[in-house]
Scaffold this active site. Structure first.
Site, PDB file in Angstrom:
ATOM      1  N   LYS A   6       0.846  -1.200   0.000  1.00 25.20           N
ATOM      2  CA  LYS A   6       0.000   0.000   0.000  1.00 25.20           C
ATOM      3  C   LYS A   6       0.876   1.242   0.000  1.00 25.20           C
ATOM      4  O   LYS A   6       2.029   1.223   0.452  1.00 25.20           O
ATOM      5  CB  LYS A   6      -0.930   0.036   1.219  1.00 25.20           C
ATOM      6  CG  LYS A   6      -0.255   0.028   2.608  1.00 25.20           C
ATOM      7  CD  LYS A   6       0.163   1.380   3.147  1.00 25.20           C
ATOM      8  CE  LYS A   6       0.801   1.295   4.536  1.00 25.20           C
ATOM      9  NZ  LYS A   6       1.520   2.497   4.933  1.00 25.20           N
ATOM     10  N   ASP A 153      -2.604  -1.944   9.793  1.00 31.09           N
ATOM     11  CA  ASP A 153      -2.710  -1.954   8.327  1.00 31.09           C
ATOM     12  C   ASP A 153      -3.198  -3.291   7.772  1.00 31.09           C
ATOM     13  O   ASP A 153      -3.363  -3.434   6.558  1.00 31.09           O
ATOM     14  CB  ASP A 153      -1.341  -1.657   7.696  1.00 31.09           C
ATOM     15  CG  ASP A 153      -0.869  -0.246   7.972  1.00 31.09           C
ATOM     16  OD1 ASP A 153      -1.716   0.625   8.285  1.00 31.09           O
ATOM     17  OD2 ASP A 153       0.349  -0.006   7.876  1.00 31.09           O
TER      18      ASP A 153
HETATM   19  O1  C5P Z   1      -0.475  -1.518  14.440  1.00 25.68           O
HETATM   20  P1  C5P Z   1       0.981  -1.650  14.169  1.00 25.68           P
HETATM   21  O2  C5P Z   1       1.573  -2.875  14.810  1.00 25.68           O
HETATM   22  O3  C5P Z   1       1.317  -1.547  12.710  1.00 25.68           O
HETATM   23  O4  C5P Z   1       1.674  -0.381  14.853  1.00 25.68           O
HETATM   24  C1  C5P Z   1       3.039  -0.368  15.164  1.00 25.68           C
HETATM   25  C2  C5P Z   1       3.328   0.830  16.069  1.00 25.68           C
HETATM   26  O5  C5P Z   1       3.184   2.046  15.332  1.00 25.68           O
HETATM   27  C3  C5P Z   1       2.422   0.982  17.266  1.00 25.68           C
HETATM   28  O6  C5P Z   1       2.871   0.233  18.356  1.00 25.68           O
HETATM   29  C4  C5P Z   1       2.516   2.485  17.547  1.00 25.68           C
HETATM   30  O7  C5P Z   1       3.715   2.801  18.224  1.00 25.68           O
HETATM   31  C5  C5P Z   1       2.642   3.067  16.157  1.00 25.68           C
HETATM   32  N1  C5P Z   1       1.330   3.488  15.607  1.00 25.68           N
HETATM   33  C6  C5P Z   1       0.719   4.606  16.128  1.00 25.68           C
HETATM   34  N2  C5P Z   1      -0.501   5.003  15.624  1.00 25.68           N
HETATM   35  C7  C5P Z   1      -1.096   4.316  14.613  1.00 25.68           C
HETATM   36  C8  C5P Z   1      -0.479   3.175  14.068  1.00 25.68           C
HETATM   37  C9  C5P Z   1       0.740   2.778  14.594  1.00 25.68           C
HETATM   38  O8  C5P Z   1       1.240   5.273  17.026  1.00 25.68           O
HETATM   39  N3  C5P Z   1      -2.274   4.736  14.140  1.00 25.68           N
END
Ligand code: C5P
Length: 313
Positions: A6, A153
């Site tokens: 993406k 995602d």
């Molecule tokens: O959800 P994912 O594992 O991809 O997110 C990884 C990290 O990215 C989270 O632990 C957070 O620190 C940060 N993040 C965030 N806000 C979001 C998505 C991700 O702060 N909307």
């Protein structure tokens, strides 16, 4: 299974919430860079990985679960329990109570730690592949719920196309996108971790949230030039602070006639939007010669989300 990368056409970042995530408003587009996943019945859950890594064609982190552990750089794909495809398979097995295993094989075409949701793509593909293999009887809504647990995602990697994401980016609504958009992706030498970019965003101070309205209007009109002018990413200053050399790529894109350029998600991949397919070919060739990035890929979007290529996959 085949699952797309993406790019974020708009990424507006709001408040850091109590759950540790930032409230975001984003427009995702799935593009034609893919990871291919095969799932074969097995006693245990394991993964092997080949493909896009530190150079095209390299074998990255190749190995099987339970093999001798070794240090791997942050932007190599892990082959242990932290691999998102393994976590997806384990979560599905746990929740449905199936006694089965699976041997997953990932052929990576999506840059690792590149801001293009490669790990999330693998999780989405593993969910769908194991769901079919194990015949769990879950419906699409159940799978989407599991996808949300695995990462912000992951739901988008299931659905693909072009979509507005709110919440953590995991609550999706389709966006009308007329036509096909032609992208040139500039890959960086090293990956960036998403949490470190969000942490830098917080350190720099609030810049967002930017609105996705311009992007949505341009997509509805099917206007690549307007879309290029509307691309916005509130995480870009943070990614540039951590990787100042990315500025050279953004500048080069503009000089080569891209109608828009933006850091993809948390970076460090830079997405350049071309006016049309021929322009994308020219930009990709010229950019390759400049030596400002590790590699260059061409892609188009939107494309569908995780899908089965053949019955056994
Ligand atoms: O959800 P994912 O594992 O991809 O997110 C990884 C990290 O990215 C989270 O632990 C957070 O620190 C940060 N993040 C965030 N806000 C979001 C998505 C991700 O702060 N909307």
């Amino acid at each position: 299974m085949r699952v797309p990368a993406k790019v974020n056409l708009a990424l507006g970042v709001g408040q850091l919430q109590e759950n540790g995530y930032h409230a975001i408003t984003t427009v995702f587009q799935a593009i034609s860079l893919y990871d291919d996943i095969t799932a074969t019945p097995a006693d245990d859950i394991s993964v092997t990985v080949v493909g896009e890594g530190r150079g095209f064609g390299d074998v990255i982190g190749a190995g099987v679960l339970g093999g001798p552990s070794r240090e791997v750089p942050e932007d190599w794909v892990p082959v242990d329990e932290s691999n998102l495809a393994v976590r997806a398979a384990r979560l599905l097995a746990q929740r449905t109570g199936v006694p089965f295993g699976v041997a997953l094989h990932l052929a990576k075409g999506i840059p690792v730690a590149g801001g293009m949701a490669g790990g999330s793509a693998d999780a989405a593909a593993a969910l769908v592949a194991c769901d079919v293999l194990w015949d769990t009887g879950l419906d699409r809504r159940d799978l989407t719920e599991l996808a949300r647990e695995l990462g912000s995602d992951v739901p988008f990697a299931l659905t693909g196309g072009t979509a507005l994401g709110v919440g953590r980016g995991d609550v999706l609504t389709p966006v009308l996108a007329r036509g096909t958009y032609h992208w040139v992706l500039a890959l960086a030498a090293r990956g960036l971790s998403t949490p470190s970019v969000y942490a830098e965003y917080d350190r720099i101070g609030k810049v967002g949230p930017s609105s996705p309205e311009g992007v949505i209007a341009a997509l509805r009109a099917g206007d690549a030039v307007a879309l290029g002018a509307s691309l916005v990413n509130d995480l870009q200053p943070a990614a540039l602070a951590l990787r100042p050399d990315l500025r050279r790529v953004l500048d080069a894109g503009r000089e080569l006639g891209a109608v828009g350029s933006v850091v993809s998600g948390s970076g460090p991949t830079v997405a350049l939007l071309a006016r049309d397919s021929a322009a994308a070919t020219g930009i990709a060739a010229a950019l390759s010669g400049l030596g400002v990035c590790r590699g260059v890929r061409r892609a188009h979007g939107p494309v569908p989300g995780a899908r089965i290529l053949e019955a056994s996959a």
